[in-house]
Motif scaffolding. Structure first.
Motif, mmCIF file in Angstrom:
data_model
loop_
_atom_site.group_PDB
_atom_site.id
_atom_site.type_symbol
_atom_site.label_atom_id
_atom_site.label_comp_id
_atom_site.label_asym_id
_atom_site.label_seq_id
_atom_site.Cartn_x
_atom_site.Cartn_y
_atom_site.Cartn_z
ATOM 1 N N VAL A 14 4.021 -2.283 -4.580
ATOM 2 C CA VAL A 14 5.096 -3.266 -4.740
ATOM 3 C C VAL A 14 5.288 -4.048 -3.441
ATOM 4 O O VAL A 14 4.969 -3.563 -2.365
ATOM 5 C CB VAL A 14 6.427 -2.569 -5.139
ATOM 6 C CG1 VAL A 14 6.287 -1.822 -6.464
ATOM 7 C CG2 VAL A 14 6.886 -1.612 -4.053
ATOM 8 N N PRO A 15 5.848 -5.261 -3.533
ATOM 9 C CA PRO A 15 6.082 -6.029 -2.312
ATOM 10 C C PRO A 15 7.262 -5.516 -1.492
ATOM 11 O O PRO A 15 7.319 -5.744 -0.285
ATOM 12 C CB PRO A 15 6.339 -7.450 -2.817
ATOM 13 C CG PRO A 15 6.707 -7.310 -4.236
ATOM 14 C CD PRO A 15 6.081 -6.039 -4.731
ATOM 15 N N ASP A 16 8.206 -4.795 -2.118
ATOM 16 C CA ASP A 16 9.397 -4.302 -1.424
ATOM 17 C C ASP A 16 9.725 -2.906 -1.936
ATOM 18 O O ASP A 16 10.280 -2.744 -3.031
ATOM 19 C CB ASP A 16 10.566 -5.257 -1.672
ATOM 20 C CG ASP A 16 11.806 -4.915 -0.868
ATOM 21 O OD1 ASP A 16 12.130 -3.709 -0.726
ATOM 22 O OD2 ASP A 16 12.467 -5.851 -0.393
ATOM 23 N N VAL A 17 9.384 -1.894 -1.144
ATOM 24 C CA VAL A 17 9.584 -0.500 -1.555
ATOM 25 C C VAL A 17 11.061 -0.207 -1.791
ATOM 26 O O VAL A 17 11.428 0.418 -2.791
ATOM 27 C CB VAL A 17 8.970 0.470 -0.522
ATOM 28 C CG1 VAL A 17 9.333 1.916 -0.838
ATOM 29 C CG2 VAL A 17 7.456 0.298 -0.480
ATOM 30 N N GLY A 18 11.932 -0.654 -0.894
ATOM 31 C CA GLY A 18 13.368 -0.394 -1.051
ATOM 32 C C GLY A 18 13.918 -0.978 -2.337
ATOM 33 O O GLY A 18 14.727 -0.340 -3.027
ATOM 34 N N GLU A 19 13.506 -2.178 -2.672
ATOM 35 C CA GLU A 19 13.959 -2.819 -3.913
ATOM 36 C C GLU A 19 13.470 -2.041 -5.134
ATOM 37 O O GLU A 19 14.215 -1.846 -6.094
ATOM 38 C CB GLU A 19 13.442 -4.253 -3.952
ATOM 39 C CG GLU A 19 13.865 -5.040 -5.170
ATOM 40 C CD GLU A 19 13.341 -6.462 -5.121
ATOM 41 O OE1 GLU A 19 14.189 -7.378 -5.136
ATOM 42 O OE2 GLU A 19 12.106 -6.649 -5.063
ATOM 43 N N HIS A 35 11.512 8.835 1.348
ATOM 44 C CA HIS A 35 11.224 7.423 1.614
ATOM 45 C C HIS A 35 10.830 7.352 3.076
ATOM 46 O O HIS A 35 11.643 7.628 3.948
ATOM 47 C CB HIS A 35 12.447 6.551 1.330
ATOM 48 C CG HIS A 35 12.181 5.090 1.478
ATOM 49 N ND1 HIS A 35 13.125 4.152 1.151
ATOM 50 C CD2 HIS A 35 11.111 4.378 1.902
ATOM 51 C CE1 HIS A 35 12.643 2.937 1.379
ATOM 52 N NE2 HIS A 35 11.424 3.059 1.833
ATOM 53 N N GLN A 37 8.812 5.272 6.297
ATOM 54 C CA GLN A 37 8.246 4.062 6.856
ATOM 55 C C GLN A 37 7.355 4.463 8.024
ATOM 56 O O GLN A 37 7.703 5.365 8.784
ATOM 57 C CB GLN A 37 9.348 3.117 7.302
ATOM 58 C CG GLN A 37 10.193 2.649 6.137
ATOM 59 C CD GLN A 37 11.178 1.568 6.538
ATOM 60 O OE1 GLN A 37 11.194 1.117 7.670
ATOM 61 N NE2 GLN A 37 11.993 1.162 5.597
ATOM 62 N N GLU A 49 4.315 2.228 4.032
ATOM 63 C CA GLU A 49 5.666 2.582 3.603
ATOM 64 C C GLU A 49 5.557 3.110 2.186
ATOM 65 O O GLU A 49 4.891 2.508 1.337
ATOM 66 C CB GLU A 49 6.597 1.373 3.626
ATOM 67 C CG GLU A 49 8.011 1.735 3.190
ATOM 68 C CD GLU A 49 8.976 0.552 3.123
ATOM 69 O OE1 GLU A 49 10.138 0.781 2.786
ATOM 70 O OE2 GLU A 49 8.551 -0.589 3.388
ATOM 71 N N ASP A 64 3.863 0.197 -0.334
ATOM 72 C CA ASP A 64 3.632 -1.204 0.019
ATOM 73 C C ASP A 64 2.129 -1.479 0.056
ATOM 74 O O ASP A 64 1.688 -2.599 -0.161
ATOM 75 C CB ASP A 64 4.309 -1.597 1.332
ATOM 76 C CG ASP A 64 3.747 -0.903 2.563
ATOM 77 O OD1 ASP A 64 3.051 0.134 2.443
ATOM 78 O OD2 ASP A 64 4.028 -1.392 3.666
ATOM 79 N N TYR A 79 -0.569 -6.028 -6.688
ATOM 80 C CA TYR A 79 0.665 -5.313 -7.017
ATOM 81 C C TYR A 79 0.592 -4.820 -8.457
ATOM 82 O O TYR A 79 -0.079 -5.393 -9.299
ATOM 83 C CB TYR A 79 1.883 -6.220 -6.853
ATOM 84 C CG TYR A 79 2.154 -6.606 -5.416
ATOM 85 C CD1 TYR A 79 2.359 -5.630 -4.446
ATOM 86 C CD2 TYR A 79 2.203 -7.936 -5.028
ATOM 87 C CE1 TYR A 79 2.602 -5.967 -3.127
ATOM 88 C CE2 TYR A 79 2.454 -8.290 -3.712
ATOM 89 C CZ TYR A 79 2.650 -7.305 -2.765
ATOM 90 O OH TYR A 79 2.886 -7.644 -1.463
#
Length: 134
Positions: A14-19, A35, A37, A49, A64, A79
């Protein structure tokens, strides 16, 4: 033919792991396991990440970049779904059983406490075989 022990996980890039973590926690009641980094000195497979969640009774890994991608073992991946994984008792034996019938993306490789290998089904879906090693 091999007989996997269990269906273990799905891995996503994914482009944004947190999202992505927030989405799976909010909408599918995912339980965050870890989680991480990478630190500034991280290279190769550790320069990724990632997060691990339990969604229902299965693991969901969100990256990521795939560790094997970051290590330079495969070309850059798009992705989406990277692969799904099955546990086996012996990755090398499973690979030997499959060698004539499938297209291997990555031969058996050790990452930490796992030995993994990847192959593709006829449509190109990647399947991981994983074995816990000491």
């Amino acid at each position: 033919m091999i007989s996997p022990n269990a269906f273990f996980h799905v891995a996503l890039k994914v482009p944004d792991v947190g999202e992505a973590v927030a989405f799976y926690r909010e909408h599918l009641n995912g339980d965050l396991i870890e989680h991480e980094q990478p630190n500034e000195e991280a290279t190769g497979a550790t320069a990724v990440e990632h997060a691990a969640l339990m969604v229902g009774d299965k693991h969901l890994y969100v990256f990521d970049r795939a560790p094997y991608e970051a290590a330079g073992l495969v070309d850059e991946l798009p992705y989406g779904v990277l692969h799904f994984g099955y546990t086996v008792d012996d990755v090398d034996a499973a690979v030997a059983d499959l060698a004539d019938d499938v297209s291997f993306v990555m031969e058996p490789t050790v990452f930490g406490d796992l030995k993994v290998a990847f192959f593709e089904d006829p449509a190109g879906t990647r399947i991981e075989l994983l074995e816990y090693v000491d």
